[in-house]
Design an enzyme around this catalytic site. Sequence first.
Site: not given
Length: 430
Positions: A81, A100, A406
């Site tokens: 991901r 990242e 998120r």
Amino acid sequence: MFAETCVNENGCHLSALLEQAYAVQMDFNMLVDAVSQDAAFLEQTLSSTIKRDNFTARLFDIHKQVLKEGIAQTVFLGLNRSDYMFQRNADGSAALKQIEINTISASFGGLASRTPAVHRHVLNVLSKTQEAAKILSNNPSKGLALGITRAWELYGSANALVLLIAQEKERNIFDQRAIENELLARNIHVIRRRFEDVSEKASLDQDRRLFMDGQEVAVVYFRDGYMPSQYSPQNWEARLLLERSRAVKCPDIATQLAGTKKVQQELSRMGVLEMLLPGQPETVARLHATFAGLYSLDMGEEGDQAIAEALAAPSQFVLKPQREGGGNNLYGEEMVQALERLKDSEERASYILMEKIEPEPFGNCLLRPGSPVRVVQCISELGIFGVYVRQGKTLVMNKHVGHLLRTKAIEHADGGVAAGVAVLDNPYPV
Ligand code: ADP
Ligand code: MG
């Protein structure tokens, strides 16, 4: 948790950024896979880090041992991901910048498959049916399971299982169950075991086929093993046994190392992508466009200069150790103190410095137990799930399989959903 995110009059065009993130995912899959196969690059990149960071050094030792013995595994599976924030540009536009890439235990693919229905339901209750229809469909758990399925098929043993390495106290089991259920629907059986179980009950035969409780294992899917605290001496032995086996590890040890912060920083160095992905200038350009500033802290002039810049403008940088799982990065005054302490010590090579991404905040409601529902200033982080399968030297699958959004209140610099800071959200493109 609410649907409307990152829609502001400054022109943060979520659709375009989402499209860009999806488009670059196959490039990131290829890049991670290329790094994992380049033992010389991994060794050179991590050489200073492993002298000072014991956890990375232990992982690297296993990598070396497996290389020395010869890799028994012939099928490789990546479920990753790539995470991004939308950097606010001076002209008010926004740019996609990678935070990242997670190459081990990348989570929330299961839960993110369920949240569109929640947000559509809330909007429908409010009679906002047109808005509800705009919430994007999303089903990463299916795509992740398709990757595992392909790897399982290529392993080629009809009765072999998928072994999910689970934590002792697993809080995120429902996320994992969504993937397990997709596999079960394809008649592929999953067993959940801890590292301790592996060390007690797993074995290799003379062809290094892996057996757990007497049953052959085709795919090992790690949802544990990314933090130092998850490894007792016994667990390190178990990890080595799994890595030595013929089973498809997701990820294999080299791919886990390819996801370290140090590798991320070295990838941004001029010429490195070109070396790893030769003859693919468009791929390289798409990847480069998502990189924020990343700086080595190895001893020497380059590191000295990065430290001086961070000390001069602390709010513009993040200090990152080689850790996963959130809560380890240092910001602001804490970063300054750490840099002052580390600056003349070789220990600084176990960290990297990163440019701090500053997204445009927006008002949103974070729905959580025990908290009043009110609008607070928030920022969001987008993740794109990538899946690839390689057999020998041939990439037989390379896909993006969904997203994760998120959202958290701006006062939290670090920390995600598992840390209790962020909530699961959905993009609402306009
Ligand atoms: P971990 O591997 O521990 O999850 P990350 O690099 O993803 O570490 O950082 C954790 C969190 O810190 C991210 O989810 C993000 O919210 C915040 N963060 C990390 N890097 C940056 C950055 N360069 N700029 C702004 N926020 C960052
Ligand atoms: Mg991470």
